[in-house]
Design an enzyme around this catalytic site. Structure first.
Site, mmCIF file in Angstrom:
data_model
loop_
_atom_site.group_PDB
_atom_site.id
_atom_site.type_symbol
_atom_site.label_atom_id
_atom_site.label_comp_id
_atom_site.label_asym_id
_atom_site.label_seq_id
_atom_site.Cartn_x
_atom_site.Cartn_y
_atom_site.Cartn_z
ATOM 1 N N GLU A 173 0.629 -1.122 0.027
ATOM 2 C CA GLU A 173 0.407 -0.040 0.001
ATOM 3 C C GLU A 173 0.841 1.398 0.068
ATOM 4 O O GLU A 173 1.027 2.176 0.869
ATOM 5 C CB GLU A 173 -0.893 -0.210 1.498
ATOM 6 C CG GLU A 173 -2.260 -0.894 1.392
ATOM 7 C CD GLU A 173 -3.118 -0.808 2.161
ATOM 8 O OE1 GLU A 173 -3.194 0.100 2.921
ATOM 9 O OE2 GLU A 173 -4.486 -0.989 2.093
ATOM 10 N N GLU A 202 -6.601 -7.829 -0.318
ATOM 11 C CA GLU A 202 -6.909 -7.984 1.096
ATOM 12 C C GLU A 202 -8.818 -7.357 0.682
ATOM 13 O O GLU A 202 -8.048 -5.988 0.290
ATOM 14 C CB GLU A 202 -6.193 -6.466 2.044
ATOM 15 C CG GLU A 202 -4.539 -6.434 1.998
ATOM 16 C CD GLU A 202 -3.469 -5.308 3.343
ATOM 17 O OE1 GLU A 202 -4.502 -5.095 3.722
ATOM 18 O OE2 GLU A 202 -2.732 -5.112 2.594
HETATM 19 C C1 GLA Z 1 -4.069 -1.775 5.360
HETATM 20 C C2 GLA Z 1 -2.924 -2.680 5.011
HETATM 21 C C3 GLA Z 1 -2.517 -4.167 6.296
HETATM 22 C C4 GLA Z 1 -4.090 -3.728 7.320
HETATM 23 C C5 GLA Z 1 -5.194 -3.816 6.612
HETATM 24 C C6 GLA Z 1 -6.243 -3.585 7.662
HETATM 25 O O1 GLA Z 1 -4.641 -2.628 3.826
HETATM 26 O O2 GLA Z 1 -2.295 -3.137 3.947
HETATM 27 O O3 GLA Z 1 -1.285 -4.457 6.420
HETATM 28 O O4 GLA Z 1 -2.797 -2.575 7.668
HETATM 29 O O5 GLA Z 1 -4.991 -1.986 6.323
HETATM 30 O O6 GLA Z 1 -7.542 -2.974 7.638
#
Ligand code: GLA
Ligand code: ZN
Length: 720
Positions: A150, A306
């Site tokens: 991210e 995710e």
């Molecule tokens: C992001 C991050 C993860 C985690 C999630 C929690 O997507 O990439 O590492 O912190 O948020 O929702």
């Protein structure tokens, strides 16, 4: 491109075995098998363990984990681990820490604490990626590289001196000559003229409104700086393992990074998506994000990298998903183009910032209600191999443009707007509510094959795109543009002589002025300027303020739109505009304002503003025939009823399949490749007639009459 050699849908999550004792790791592998996990993302936040001291790597533990995965038939999406640099980097190289807008250097103790221009971070992240690639290049479990994590989610911009110098170089490259920059940024206003690039600041906190062109360029610079980090790592990986696809996880509707540009550099698009189950619109957000991601590489399937099983921990109140919703939303992603359904994270953390974020294995282990949902979804996905690689065929496109969203947000006025694709989301929603398959594309994508093209709020004027829309309309497409569009050029200078700029010829109209309503009467009620005592305020009691409402009433003039509204409901609902209104004239006659200004014969007035506002009688929706198609313009932020009716009209003209638009409430239908998904978002069991074929999920034949249980789905392979 399929990710797993088995051609199955990927299922699994971020796994952080380095947080756990050996016994838990062994248990995890067993549980993964039970749940049908076939892919895990490893080492995303493991830098401190992979490189405990600068230049000293320890990969033995990771090799052990990878070997165990391989033995268990689980593949690995291996991260480069660079999303959270270890403390030694902060201590040895404090300049690697990012600086915020107020000049504060951010501290160590969470994650993503790196400046995107830091030379130390750049070289050490590349070196780690290289070392991992060399170490694991022949490992049989490795199927994908996951660069960083991210990018920009916490630190989209850094305001340090190194970034400032790099920003100056970036501007030098872009403009060549300082006078070009002065012109582009209109620096003669407020005495901001520069005589050299090295005088330019990053836009730190300032006395008041900054030069928005400067800030827009700074956003673009920050984006390209972060992209360089990604490319630096990806290059190392590709040199060593040319056959392994590379990804980095995106975040849906995120405009600090221009994902359309980024997508050119990833082999697989992957996305993180956390719609809030408290909101009814979350079901649409699931579909919108998926269509957005599918559109980034011309329809190529993506991976949901995710999501959460139950609830996140980072909202003030973390509403939990309803029973079945975890699977339902997962299948919706697959229906809209995902070849993988991954979770953050496999096992809920025992401590730290995310200990209350749901996982596939919760703190209570198999006793958790979520475990059965996790196992059930694993079973469902294992039946969906026929979907993998399949495409969604859409006749409708909605256009999004990151730079336009940024420009609209950063320009001070005409009214506040978030840097999001809000208007595109609203139009996509109207299409989705009617089960109309829709692609989300960018201004450079191919327009052939679309019979309806919706261009919502394209704030920046792009003459080349306007010319391509013209061709599409001539060839039969119905192009619908909505306000505010064509308002500025790419360096945020206003389009002069009437907005819409190069879209004017196509639409046959020009926008001379905007007229924004301000609905915030409640806030103003605090102000003495809002107070009127009608007994004594002889002058103010006569003053009218019709603009203090959040809508513009519209009058419909076109018979086609009247008919569409009759289909929407009885009695026929009246569409409304939102806060945005504007004065629209026929291009060719618009050399001077006269009130009321009428249009020429070439342009039909589909709807006009009602007399209550000062825009009364002015066109709100126009249509111009163009070749075999038409160009429509909507001069307001139309409400859901108006959008629904207009979608019906456009779909009819564009011969778009509307056969699934009147199914029972809550039923979403999506066709992907050979499989048709029926997703029931409602709390009721729904009977559907005419469904024949094999349901991959229940592994049973549907013979013309099917019942979809509440918050569940069917995935029918047609027998034809
Ligand atoms: C992001 C991050 C993860 C985690 C999630 C929690 O997507 O990439 O590492 O912190 O948020 O929702
Ligand atoms: Zn910096």
């Amino acid at each position: 491109m399929t990710i797993l050699p088995t051609r199955d849908v990927c299922y699994g999550g971020d796994w952080n075995p380095d947080q756990w004792p050996a016994q838990t790791v062994a248990e995890d592998i067993e549980l993964m098998k039970e749940a049908g996990v076939n892919l895990v993302s490893l080492a995303i936040f493991s830098w401190a363990k992979l490189e405990p001291k600068p230049g000293e790597y320890d990969f033995a533990w990771l090799r052990d984990i990878m070997d165990r995965c391989h033995e268990a038939g689980i593949f690995v999406d291996l991260a480069t681990g660079t999303a959270a640099p270890p403390v030694w980097m902060a201590r040895n190289n404090p300049e690697s820490l990012p600086v915020n807008k107020d000049g504060v250097r951010l501290g160590f103790g969470s994650r993503q604490q790196y400046c995107p221009s830091s030379r130390e971070y750049r070289s050490r992240s590349k070196a780690l990626a290289r070392a991992l690639a060399e170490e694991f290049k022949d490992h049989p479990a490795l199927v994908m590289w996951h660069v960083n994590n991210e990018y920009a989610c916490h630190v989209p911009h850094c305001y340090c001196d190194v970034c400032e110098a790099d920003f100056q170089d970036w501007l030098r490259d872009k403009y060549g000559d300082i006078s070009a920059l002065n012109d582009a940024w209109n620096t003669h206003f407020w005495a901001q003229v520069y005589s050299d690039f090295d005088q330019i600041y990053v836009p730190r906190t300032m006395p008041t409104i900054p030069n928005s062109a400067q800030v827009l360029d700074f956003w673009r610079f920050s984006d390209s700086q972060i992209l360089k980090l990604y490319l630096g790592e990806a290059e190392q990986l590709r040199e060593v393992t040319p056959g392994i696809p590379v990804t980095t996880n995106f975040m849906g509707e995120f405009t600090y990074l221009d994902y359309r540009e980024w997508a050119k550099h990833v082999d697989v698009v992957s996305d993180d998506s956390y719609p809030d189950p408290a909101l009814p619109g979350a079901a649409h957000e699931v579909a919108f994000n998926a269509d957005l991601m599918r559109g980034l590489k011309g329809g190529q399937p993506f991976v949901l990298m995710e999501q959460v099983t139950s609830a996140v921990q980072w909202r003030p109140q973390n509403t939990v998903k309803r029973p079945g919703q975890f699977e339902l939303w997962s299948l919706s992603r697959v229906a809209h183009g995902a070849d993988g359904v991954m979770q953050f994270q496999w096992r809920q953390s025992p401590g730290g910032a995310e200990m209350f974020h749901g996982g596939m294995v919760h703190h209570s282990g198999k006793k958790s209600r979520w475990w059965s949902e996790v196992v059930k979804l694993g079973g469902s996905l294992s039946n969906l191999a026929p979907v993998v690689g399949g495409r969604v065929d859409a006749k409708v496109a909605v256009v999004v443009d990151t730079d336009s969203a940024r420009a609209r947000h950063l320009s001070c006025g005409p009214n506040e707007a978030p840097a999001l694709f809000s208007a595109a989301r609203a139009w996509h929603r109207s299409l989705w509510e009617k089960n109309i398959a829709t692609d989300i594309i960018g201004v450079e994508d191919d327009l052939a094959g679309y019979s309806v093209i919706v261009v919502p709020e394209l704030f920046i004027d792009y003459p080349k795109f306007a010319a391509r829309l013209q061709v599409a309309a001539e060839n039969g497409a119905h192009v619908l543009v909505t306000a505010p569009s064509g308002v500025v050029n790419p360096t945020l200078r206003a389009v002069l002589g009437g907005y819409l700029g190069s879209l004017s010829d196509l639409l046959g109209v020009v926008v001379t002025d905007y007229a924004v309503h301000s609905p915030d009467a409640a806030k103003w009620a605090q102000s003495d300027l809002w107070m009127v005592d009608p007994r004594v305020d002889r002058i103010t009691r006569a003053v009218e303020t019709p603009g203090v409402v959040d809508y513009h009433d519209l009058e419909v003039r076109s018979a086609a739109l009247v008919r569409a509204l009759e289909q929407v409901g009885s009695p026929r609902p009246a569409p409304r505009g939102g806060v945005w209104g504007e004065y629209v004239m026929a291009t060719k006659e618009a050399d001077q304002f006269t009130d009321p200004m009428w249009l020429n014969d070439e342009v039909e007035v589909v709807a006009q503003f009602a007399p209550e506002s000062d825009l009364g009688g002015w066109p709100a929706i126009t249509k111009r025939k163009v070749g075999k198609g038409a160009a429509w313009y909507v001069a307001t932020d139309l409400d859901a009823v108006g959008r629904d009716a207009l979608v019906r009209v456009l779909a009819a003209y564009g011969r778009v399949d509307m056969s699934a638009s009147n199914l029972p409430d809550g039923i979403e239908v999506v066709k992907r490749g050979v499989v048709t998904f029926y997703l029931n978002h409602s709390d009721r069991a729904v009977q559907l007639a005419g469904v024949t074929g094999f349901d991959l999920l229940s592994q049973a034949e549907a013979t013309g009459h099917a019942v979809v249980a509440p918050r569940s789905a069917m995935a029918i392979v047609s027998r034809e």
